[in-house]
Design a protein around this motif. Sequence first.
Motif, PDB file in Angstrom:
ATOM      1  N   ASP A 413       9.041  14.264  46.194  1.00  0.00           N
ATOM      2  CA  ASP A 413       8.291  13.083  45.736  1.00  0.00           C
ATOM      3  C   ASP A 413       7.694  12.300  46.895  1.00  0.00           C
ATOM      4  OD1 ASP A 413       8.860  13.660  43.086  1.00  0.00           O
ATOM      5  OD2 ASP A 413      10.718  12.489  43.089  1.00  0.00           O
ATOM      6  N   GLY A 414       7.158  13.017  47.874  1.00  0.00           N
ATOM      7  CA  GLY A 414       6.475  12.365  48.988  1.00  0.00           C
ATOM      8  C   GLY A 414       7.357  12.002  50.159  1.00  0.00           C
ATOM      9  N   ASP A 415       8.671  12.098  50.017  1.00  0.00           N
ATOM     10  CA  ASP A 415       9.597  11.816  51.112  1.00  0.00           C
ATOM     11  C   ASP A 415      10.338  13.086  51.493  1.00  0.00           C
ATOM     12  OD1 ASP A 415       9.105   9.087  51.460  1.00  0.00           O
ATOM     13  OD2 ASP A 415      10.418   8.561  49.795  1.00  0.00           O
ATOM     14  N   GLU A 416      10.622  13.201  52.792  1.00  0.00           N
ATOM     15  CA  GLU A 416      11.355  14.364  53.253  1.00  0.00           C
ATOM     16  C   GLU A 416      12.843  14.043  53.304  1.00  0.00           C
ATOM     17  OE1 GLU A 416       9.470  15.523  56.947  1.00  0.00           O
ATOM     18  OE2 GLU A 416       8.393  17.104  55.887  1.00  0.00           O
ATOM     19  N   HIS A 417      13.637  14.938  52.715  1.00  0.00           N
ATOM     20  CA  HIS A 417      15.088  14.761  52.711  1.00  0.00           C
ATOM     21  C   HIS A 417      15.732  16.049  53.205  1.00  0.00           C
ATOM     22  CE1 HIS A 417      15.032  10.933  50.589  1.00  0.00           C
ATOM     23  NE2 HIS A 417      14.100  11.431  49.801  1.00  0.00           N
TER      24      HIS A 417
END
Length: 549
Positions: A413-417
Amino acid sequence: AFMLGKDAQIVLENAIEFELIGDTFVWLCSDGCAQPSTYTDTDGEIIPRIRDASRGLIGLTPTGGTGELFEQFLDDWEERDSTEYPGAGDRTINLFAPHAYDSVWGFALAFDQLIKEERSITSDNIVEVVRKLDFTGITGRIKFDENGDRLATYDLVNLQDANTAFTKTGSWDAENVEQSETAGFIFNEEIQFFDGTTDIPDLDVRDPVDIWDCEKKKEFTDPTGKAFRVRDPDGDNPRYIAAHYRCDEFIDCGNLSDESFSCSPSFAATYLSFGILTGMFLLVIPFFAIAVISFGVIWKKRRIRLLSPIFMLGMCVAAFLGYVSTFAWYGKPHTVSCNFQPWLLGISVNLMIAFLFAKTFRIWRIFKSPFKRQKITDFQLMLLVVIIMVPCIIILTAWTAFATPTATLKDTDGDEHFVCETGGLTGPPGGLIFFFILVGYTGIILLFGAFLAFMTKSVPSEYSESKLVGYSVYNLLFLGAIVIPVFFVLRNGNPLAAWVIRTIAILYGFSATLWLQIVPPLVLLLVKDKCAAIPVHKDSLTSASTAVA
């Protein structure tokens, strides 16, 4: 882009409106607007608003006349009659006049050469000769490069203080670009910027950034947007991460501070709760093992002996590994824990099913031919358990070798985890392929065990455990058929819910299966038999053991 002074006025007016003028901006201008006409009106009067916005403006203007020839030109121009030659009579000339003079002179030299060489005067011939010219004009040396551009010199000018004219602060020479350490620039004076100083302004202007400090466990704002190195939550356990990573249901700090008890829901609180619950289940297993050893091996109670103590102990080991496997999903993903996940859970599930299958197989084999004496030893059944486990180990080994589970950054969702993802030779598809191969193999063994349990439902009651087998099969099928699809749906959108469902499924599946095999016989032994020393018939021990799921 090239523009004249009047055009520059329009640009500066818009720059003022959009707040693009100030200490953190440096304006560079071409020769057309690096002139007083940029901040004066048609009558030559200064426009204060534009002049103020032009403070520190830097421009490059073609170097005007220079050298002995230029001085001779000025002497001649000064002596001319201004009536016959408008503008003459002094030593001030238009910036472009010397260049126009040299341009005409250059064409004259080209025509002269073509005439002397008796060549036709065509555009191609003129261009060819002009590009080869090398002479000294009133603007200095005139020579062209391979692209046809003049190797020119420019003046570096700067609008300083309250001056009404630009100040020459240096120059740039195209012929010295390669040889000069300053790329052809020569600085005679320091450049003055918008704030009136010669201090080079910081042009790297960024928006303020909200930051979460993983170590100090607090949020703060960096007004400069660059004082702190905000990093993606990678495997190096970053100190600072963007504040929006906090309470997003992904563990980004190694110490879990971004998903602490203050978050709702909270990974920290969830880990604590399930850790205590799992620990309680783990503590029960030694009591089960002691009970099985005491009543089945030491005191040799018939009800426990008929259930094969060695297999009950084996199921205790499988349940222990299953409970322990949940801890591989605690905390921030790491490549080591990512590899432990399929191994611990895969081995424990298949080991539990293998023991259930082996016990059920023995009962089916014994009562398949009721008038024929059968003897199946524990060693033979342990060998069957090993045979069942071999394919499981092969699948897990291939999974690790070719589709190695790896902790890596993944866009969600647009964030890197940082999550456990398939690496190795196959990449992401490989992990799912090996997962479903393992699930498929486990399902086949489980269904075959259910079939054998159904076939042995009519054996004598002291050997029959078809109901318990049915309950165990139901629990394990529930674990696979319901939980796995739900987990895959939730794991990216709601990782905490996915974690909870998976953990509950593991705890429920192993607990229900183990307790159904051990608790009922112990209850019957203590309540119905009252721990009576009922002798163990030799035939019972040598010809049968149990049917289990």
